[in-house]
Design an enzyme around this catalytic site. Structure first.
Site: not given
Ligand code: CO
Length: 210
Positions: A44, A101, A46
Site C-alpha cells: 500500500d 488494508c 500510504r
Molecule cells: Co494493505
C-alpha cells in the site's frame, strides 16, 4: 512536465540537499549497508516504511507485498529473509500491517480477482482459524481490522516457523520479531505482538537439526 518527470526533478533536488547536509552521505552508503531492521510491510502506497518510522537510507531493509504476508513458498520473501538474517544480521524483524488494508478486505469478500485469489487464499485461511473472534465484532470495519491484527500475529508466527529464524535463534540469539499495525487515520503504529529469540512455538514446526 509529466508526472514521472517531476519524480526525476524531485530526485535531483533531494540528492543535492543530502550532499548539503552531509557531503559524505552517498560515498559512505555506496560502500556498505548495515541496517538493524528488516521491514515486512504491505505494498500500500500510504504505508512507506522509512517515512512513518523517521528512518534514513541504510537503516531499514525492506520487503513489501499485498497484506504483508510471510508465505513459505514465496522465494522472494525467503531470499530477503535469509539475506537479512544470515548476511546483514538484522537485530529486529518487523511485520507491519495497517488498518483498512485492501488486501485483507478483498480476502473477506467473494469476488474472484484473478491471480491475486491465490495470494488472498492465505488470508482466508487465517479468517477460518479465527472465525469466531472476528465475527464477534459488530461492524464490517471492525471485522476487517480484527483480521488485520490477527494476520500480523500469524505472519510473525510464520517467521518463527522458518528454518532461517530457528537457526538464527539457536546460533545468533536473534533477531527479535515484532508485529505492528499502522493506522491510516492517525499515522500511529500500534505494537500487537513480539517474539524473543528462542520463543516457544508449536513443536510440530520445530526443526531439531539446525
Ligand atoms: Co494493505
Amino acid at each position: 512536465m509529466t508526472s514521472y518527470e517531476k519524480l526525476l526533478r524531485e530526485n535531483k533536488s533531494w540528492a543535492e540537499a543530502q550532499i548539503q547536509i552531509d557531503p559524505e552521505f552517498f560515498s559512505r552508503l555506496s560502500e556498505i549497508q548495515t541496517p538493524e531492521f528488516l521491514w515486512i510491510g504491505c505494498s500500500d502506497s500510504r504505508v512507506p516504511a522509512d517515512k512513518i518510522t523517521g528512518t534514513q537510507p541504510g537503516e531499514i531493509f525492506v520487503h513489501r507485498n499485498i497484506a504483508n504476508m510471510v508465505v513459505h513458498t514465496d522465494i522472494n520473501l525467503l531470499s530477503v529473509l535469509e539475506y537479512a538474517v544470515d548476511v546483514l544480521k538484522v537485530k529486529h524483524i518487523i511485520v507491519c500491517g495497517h488498518y483498512g488494508c485492501g488486501g485483507i478486505r478483498a480476502a473477506m469478500g467473494n469476488h474472484s480477482l484473478g491471480i491475486i485469489n491465490k495470494w488472498l487464499r492465505n488470508i482466508k485461511d487465517i479468517y477460518r482459524i479465527h472465525k469466531d473472534e472476528i465475527e464477534n465484532e459488530i461492524t464490517e470495519e471492525n471485522k476487517t481490522n480484527k483480521l488485520v491484527e490477527l494476520n500480523v500475529k500469524e505472519q510473525v508466527m510464520n517467521l518463527a516457523k522458518t528454518s532461517i529464524i530457528q537457526k538464527a535463534w539457536k546460533h545468533q540469539n536473534g533477531p527479535q520479531l515484532h508485529g505492528w499495525v499502522y493506522g491510516l487515520n492517525d499515522g500511529i503504529i500500534k505494537p500487537v505482538c513480539e517474539m524473543e529469540p528462542g520463543s516457544a512455538i508449536d513443536p510440530l514446526y520445530v526443526y531439531d537439526n539446525l
